[in-house]
Motif scaffolding. Structure first.
Motif, PDB file in Angstrom:
ATOM      1  N   SER A 254     -95.287 -43.106  42.087  1.00  8.09           N
ATOM      2  CA  SER A 254     -93.843 -43.280  42.754  1.00  8.09           C
ATOM      3  C   SER A 254     -93.325 -41.999  42.774  1.00  8.09           C
ATOM      4  N   CYS A 255     -93.019 -41.207  43.586  1.00  9.31           N
ATOM      5  CA  CYS A 255     -92.203 -39.536  43.781  1.00  9.31           C
ATOM      6  C   CYS A 255     -91.235 -39.460  44.647  1.00  9.31           C
ATOM      7  N   GLU A 256     -90.027 -39.195  44.490  1.00  9.11           N
ATOM      8  CA  GLU A 256     -89.119 -39.021  45.358  1.00  9.11           C
ATOM      9  C   GLU A 256     -89.214 -37.339  46.051  1.00  9.11           C
ATOM     10  N   ILE A 257     -89.393 -37.245  46.947  1.00 10.99           N
ATOM     11  CA  ILE A 257     -89.445 -35.718  47.846  1.00 10.99           C
ATOM     12  C   ILE A 257     -88.950 -35.179  48.974  1.00 10.99           C
ATOM     13  N   ASP A 258     -87.797 -34.935  48.191  1.00 11.99           N
ATOM     14  CA  ASP A 258     -87.084 -33.519  48.895  1.00 11.99           C
ATOM     15  C   ASP A 258     -87.997 -32.620  50.688  1.00 11.99           C
ATOM     16  N   PRO A 259     -88.093 -33.107  51.647  1.00 12.59           N
ATOM     17  CA  PRO A 259     -88.934 -32.752  52.892  1.00 12.59           C
ATOM     18  C   PRO A 259     -88.854 -31.263  52.663  1.00 12.59           C
ATOM     19  N   ARG A 260     -87.832 -30.747  52.415  1.00 12.90           N
ATOM     20  CA  ARG A 260     -88.026 -29.087  52.538  1.00 12.90           C
ATOM     21  C   ARG A 260     -88.844 -28.749  51.542  1.00 12.90           C
ATOM     22  N   PHE A 261     -89.352 -28.918  50.637  1.00 14.85           N
ATOM     23  CA  PHE A 261     -89.937 -29.154  49.376  1.00 14.85           C
ATOM     24  C   PHE A 261     -91.612 -29.824  48.752  1.00 14.85           C
ATOM     25  N   LEU A 262     -92.209 -29.577  50.222  1.00 17.51           N
ATOM     26  CA  LEU A 262     -93.322 -30.414  50.205  1.00 17.51           C
ATOM     27  C   LEU A 262     -94.507 -29.371  50.642  1.00 17.51           C
ATOM     28  N   ASN A 263     -95.578 -28.560  50.052  1.00 16.08           N
ATOM     29  CA  ASN A 263     -96.113 -28.894  50.850  1.00 16.08           C
ATOM     30  C   ASN A 263     -98.039 -29.222  50.726  1.00 16.08           C
ATOM     31  N   GLU A 264     -99.192 -28.842  51.283  1.00 16.61           N
ATOM     32  CA  GLU A 264    -100.128 -29.029  51.168  1.00 16.61           C
ATOM     33  C   GLU A 264    -101.319 -29.255  49.823  1.00 16.61           C
ATOM     34  N   GLU A 265    -101.056 -28.917  49.070  1.00 15.73           N
ATOM     35  CA  GLU A 265    -100.862 -28.410  47.178  1.00 15.73           C
ATOM     36  C   GLU A 265    -100.750 -30.014  46.345  1.00 15.73           C
ATOM     37  N   GLN A 266     -99.230 -29.218  46.889  1.00 17.36           N
ATOM     38  CA  GLN A 266     -98.501 -30.636  45.987  1.00 17.36           C
ATOM     39  C   GLN A 266     -99.126 -32.403  46.388  1.00 17.36           C
TER      40      GLN A 266
ATOM     41  N   ILE B 290     -79.533 -28.454  55.707  1.00 14.53           N
ATOM     42  CA  ILE B 290     -80.423 -28.642  56.705  1.00 14.53           C
ATOM     43  C   ILE B 290     -81.711 -28.918  56.647  1.00 14.53           C
ATOM     44  N   GLN B 291     -82.092 -30.128  57.507  1.00 14.85           N
ATOM     45  CA  GLN B 291     -83.187 -30.979  57.332  1.00 14.85           C
ATOM     46  C   GLN B 291     -83.920 -31.320  58.768  1.00 14.85           C
ATOM     47  N   PRO B 292     -84.286 -30.695  59.415  1.00 15.82           N
ATOM     48  CA  PRO B 292     -84.780 -30.653  60.954  1.00 15.82           C
ATOM     49  C   PRO B 292     -85.956 -32.002  60.795  1.00 15.82           C
ATOM     50  N   PHE B 293     -85.798 -33.075  61.871  1.00 12.35           N
ATOM     51  CA  PHE B 293     -86.591 -33.879  62.346  1.00 12.35           C
ATOM     52  C   PHE B 293     -87.831 -33.451  62.308  1.00 12.35           C
ATOM     53  N   GLU B 294     -88.151 -32.617  62.081  1.00 15.89           N
ATOM     54  CA  GLU B 294     -89.848 -32.040  62.745  1.00 15.89           C
ATOM     55  C   GLU B 294     -90.201 -31.888  61.517  1.00 15.89           C
ATOM     56  N   LEU B 295     -89.674 -31.412  60.107  1.00 20.43           N
ATOM     57  CA  LEU B 295     -90.030 -30.929  59.223  1.00 20.43           C
ATOM     58  C   LEU B 295     -90.383 -32.231  58.525  1.00 20.43           C
ATOM     59  N   THR B 296     -88.927 -33.244  57.975  1.00 21.77           N
ATOM     60  CA  THR B 296     -89.410 -34.482  58.044  1.00 21.77           C
ATOM     61  C   THR B 296     -90.401 -35.568  58.680  1.00 21.77           C
ATOM     62  N   GLN B 297     -90.508 -34.969  59.454  1.00 25.79           N
ATOM     63  CA  GLN B 297     -91.970 -35.753  60.491  1.00 25.79           C
ATOM     64  C   GLN B 297     -93.516 -35.462  59.715  1.00 25.79           C
ATOM     65  N   ASN B 298     -93.373 -33.691  59.494  1.00 26.26           N
ATOM     66  CA  ASN B 298     -94.375 -33.236  58.971  1.00 26.26           C
ATOM     67  C   ASN B 298     -94.930 -33.341  57.485  1.00 26.26           C
ATOM     68  N   ALA B 299     -94.052 -34.097  56.748  1.00 28.74           N
ATOM     69  CA  ALA B 299     -93.917 -34.402  55.323  1.00 28.74           C
ATOM     70  C   ALA B 299     -94.522 -34.984  55.239  1.00 28.74           C
ATOM     71  N   VAL B 300     -93.867 -36.855  56.185  1.00 33.19           N
ATOM     72  CA  VAL B 300     -94.901 -37.680  56.182  1.00 33.19           C
ATOM     73  C   VAL B 300     -96.234 -37.648  56.308  1.00 33.19           C
ATOM     74  N   LYS B 301     -96.592 -37.130  57.915  1.00 27.40           N
ATOM     75  CA  LYS B 301     -97.434 -36.473  57.766  1.00 27.40           C
ATOM     76  C   LYS B 301     -98.249 -36.551  56.949  1.00 27.40           C
ATOM     77  N   MET B 302     -98.231 -35.722  56.291  1.00 25.65           N
ATOM     78  CA  MET B 302     -98.969 -34.832  54.731  1.00 25.65           C
ATOM     79  C   MET B 302     -99.474 -36.140  54.010  1.00 25.65           C
TER      80      MET B 302
END
Length: 451
Positions: free
Chosen positions: A138-150, A180-192
């Motif tokens: 497992s890994c803890e993730i801040d959704p503001r710092f996650l990209n497709e490569e990671q 500051i962490q918009p809902f859409e940003l978190t939603q997209n990170a989870v989808k990723m």
């Protein structure tokens, strides 16, 4: 909704019991030589924790051991020392043992690039070569710092559980806590990560933050449910400004009162139960098909520094700055400051600084406290059989202290069972069995408030 005004009297400083004894009791009496002896003798399966302490900027609520930096060379240097620490471990313990759990915590693990993360994972696997096919990775993730490569690296290298730090979706609260962490940003990170096959997603929320109210947190929960995590970890904010300078930025009059916090927690339990989750331990909620739920049902739920886990009984080795390890009868912590951490490794030593060896009394009380924290219940006969004691006699004074909470539990010769209301005071109830609290002055600031 209950009237919680009367509960204010129970709001006292107390541990969260991610360990017993707590880290307050760690000392230098536990020698490096003794630690090495324990590592050599360990035979249990392994749980590995890696602390990746860097963040871009401060979140004002954070109580973690964090280093704020934007320098790439700082991260590269740290990884180099992690690699050296791993090589030292290879010489000082049996790294051929089966690894049943691995966790990356922070800081912000995904503040490291995809390339850096993969190099670390490959190095770990070259040292600890026997990962169980069913290992929890497992890994803890801040959704503001996650990209497709990671996301690709983590899933390709076998990570199967992701925990997203959210805390709150309310814009006013986010601004105040400097996150500051918009809902859409978190939603997209989870989808990723979902799109890459991650079937276990946890979301961290915190109640007790500035400007939160019951209504604002209801809105946060309703938004969170749209993302559909498999687990929630909903923590009571630990306000310890005497330890964490960033918390001094808060106007304490904006923090919700203890009765409001209890209302929020009660609502969380009711709302999430209605939506298919079950309360697990003090602050976790999981769907019925989740491993945590199953562990609660069969009595194998375990609590450690990462929260609740299904991997009790494994030897936990902490790697990296300030990491904590746990064995059958010890806790061991690495240095908290980078110069000392690096110096020990440069000299060919593991960066162990302090810890505690558990006495027989510690082991007995740990078993009692951790069972209460995990299961809201205690099998008294099990404790008596395991430790060859008379529970009633051994805990004579502790049971007197427990009497204060008699309205929140049932007690007979065989069991302690905490009721639905008592669950909200589980830290207080567990504190009755803590032998160390009486040695801590009431005016000494050590722990956060229980309510």
């Amino acid at each position: 909704m209950r009237d919680y005004k009367a509960f204010v009297k129970y709001s006292k400083a107390g541990p969260r019991y991610t360990s017993y004894p707590t880290a307050v009791e760690f000392s230098y009496k536990f020698s490096y030589e003794k630690y090495l002896e324990i590592l050599r003798e360990q035979t249990q399966d392994l749980s590995l924790y890696f602390h990746l302490p860097f963040c871009r900027s401060a979140c004002y609520f954070c109580g973690c051991n964090v280093i704020y930096t934007a320098k790439e060379e700082s991260k590269e240097r740290y990884l180099g020392y992690i690699f050296k620490e791993l090589e030292l471990l290879k010489d000082k313990t049996n790294t051929q043992r089966k690894v049943v759990q691995m966790h990356f915590g922070g800081g912000t693990p995904t503040f490291f690039s995809a390339k850096q993360l993969e190099s670390l994972i490959l190095k770990i696997k070259s040292i600890f070569v026997n990962f169980d096919k069913e290992a929890e990775i497992s890994c803890e993730i801040d959704p503001r710092f996650l990209n497709e490569e990671q996301a690709e690296v983590l899933t390709r290298q076998g990570f199967n559980r992701i925990s997203f730090g959210v805390q709150d979706f309310d814009e006013k609260v986010q601004k105040e806590i400097h996150r500051i962490q918009p809902f859409e940003l978190t939603q997209n990170a989870v989808k990723m990560v979902r799109q890459r096959g991650i079937n276990s997603v946890n979301m961290d929320l915190i109640y007790g933050l500035p400007f939160q109210s019951l209504e604002s947190f209801k809105n946060t929960l309703q938004k969170a449910l749209l993302i559909n995590p498999d687990r929630f970890a909903i923590f009571n904010y630990a306000h310890v400004p005497w330890l964490k300078k960033n918390m001094r930025k808060f106007d304490e009059t904006t923090l919700p009162s203890p009765d409001v916090k209890l209302q929020i927690l009660e609502f969380c339990e009711q709302f999430l139960t209605e939506n298919g989750y079950k309360m697990i331990g003090m602050d976790h909620f999981a769907k019925p098909e989740d491993e945590l739920f199953k562990a609660l049902e069969n009595g194998t739920l375990h609590r450690n520094f990462q929260g609740y886990t299904t991997k009790g009984g494994a030897d936990l080795i902490g790697v990296g700055l300030t990491s904590i390890g746990e064995g059958q009868a010890h806790y061991a912590q690495n240095f908290k400051d980078m110069p000392s951490y690096e110096k020990m490794i440069d000299e060919g030593h593991l960066p162990f600084e302090r810890g505690v060896l558990l006495s027989e009394d510690d082991r007995i009380r740990k078993a009692v406290i951790m069972d209460l924290m995990a299961n809201f219940a205690l099998d008294i006969k099990k404790i008596e059989d395991e430790f060859k004691i008379s529970f009633k006699e051994y805990f004579k004074q502790d049971l007197v202290a427990l009497d204060e909470y008699k309205d929140f539990l049932s007690l007979d010769e065989k069991h302690i069972k905490v009721n639905e209301t008592g669950v909200l005071l589980i830290r207080n109830i567990a504190m009755c069995f803590d032998a160390y609290l009486k040695n801590i002055s009431e005016d000494k600031k050590v722990f956060s408030k229980t309510v």
